[in-house]
Design an enzyme around this catalytic site. Sequence first.
Site, PDB file in Angstrom:
ATOM      1  N   GLU A 170       0.863  -1.183   0.000  1.00 31.42           N
ATOM      2  CA  GLU A 170       0.000   0.000   0.000  1.00 31.42           C
ATOM      3  C   GLU A 170       0.891   1.223   0.000  1.00 31.42           C
ATOM      4  O   GLU A 170       1.917   1.252   0.684  1.00 31.42           O
ATOM      5  CB  GLU A 170      -0.907   0.002   1.239  1.00 31.42           C
ATOM      6  CG  GLU A 170      -1.769   1.252   1.387  1.00 31.42           C
ATOM      7  CD  GLU A 170      -2.652   1.202   2.637  1.00 31.42           C
ATOM      8  OE1 GLU A 170      -3.155   0.108   2.973  1.00 31.42           O
ATOM      9  OE2 GLU A 170      -2.823   2.264   3.284  1.00 31.42           O
ATOM     10  N   GLU A 175      -2.322  11.240   3.918  1.00 31.57           N
ATOM     11  CA  GLU A 175      -3.352  10.952   4.914  1.00 31.57           C
ATOM     12  C   GLU A 175      -3.366  12.087   5.929  1.00 31.57           C
ATOM     13  O   GLU A 175      -2.320  12.650   6.271  1.00 31.57           O
ATOM     14  CB  GLU A 175      -3.100   9.629   5.630  1.00 31.57           C
ATOM     15  CG  GLU A 175      -3.496   8.404   4.859  1.00 31.57           C
ATOM     16  CD  GLU A 175      -3.401   7.144   5.700  1.00 31.57           C
ATOM     17  OE1 GLU A 175      -4.451   6.602   6.091  1.00 31.57           O
ATOM     18  OE2 GLU A 175      -2.266   6.707   5.965  1.00 31.57           O
TER      19      GLU A 175
END
Length: 294
Positions: A170, A175
């Site tokens: 990933e 974020e």
Amino acid sequence: MKSSTKYFKRQIFAAVAIAVIGLSSCSKKTDDDGLVYVPPVPAGPPVDKGWTFETTPTWADEFTNTGAPLTSNWDYDTGGSGWGNNELQFYTNTTNNASVANGILTITAKKENMGGREYSSARLVTRNKLDALYGRFEIKAKLPFGKGTWPAIWMLPTDRFYGDWPKSGEIDIMEHVGYDQDVVHFTTHTEAYYFKINTQKSSMKRIDGVSTAFHLYRVDWTPYAIRGYFDDVKVFEFANEGTGYKVWPFDKRFHLLLNIAVGGDWGGAQGVDTSIWPQKMEVDYVRYYKMIDK
């Protein structure tokens, strides 16, 4: 003295045993994905050839249409399963939560009952629309704010070649959690390095005004390294150690995701402010540039 027949049988048995061992060394059985090819361990880390990227995007969305995001570019992940993080939202595939107008894609998270959940949102994906191995991804975006918001711009493997998460990797280009305003994170996860065993490779940077102005979030991905940039300033580098897929599964194609989660293990770690909704992430453009091979 050995009989020639017995000797011949032993030779056949040995040959079969070697073949079976050879087959078992290049594949393994997983619980959910069947046989997964496991390549031999590389001799060592690759050489950084100084790869560059094309100057014109191979794939881009400037969001010049009006209404729903273009189906030629985007699909949706939908549902309200908690998504492995105890998230509170139900993801839809409607313009209620993802729409385009005036050159901007807007993903909106709302406080409303949807699919047995108290919040709705959208999770857009380029899976089977843009699946890339290496290259530069640029996304210019303005983020939501407030306790309980958890927007992300990230990448997942299209084929899960090495197995389910985190084995196939990933890449989190951006974020942000609303209770820690203006602190933005870039992270990679692999079987050897991921957050549930607290070994993830991650960097964070404070950027004032992530929720009031557009900022540029970028990844440069080559066979040698994954490098992350915020507003064209490098904040992250994870180099290929050359020790195999458990550390570096980033030799297969990935696709892009854009979403706002609500609450969850990280986004809701300090609770959810029920008074701030709706919240939105606005995206000015998404651009992908091919790596120039050497």
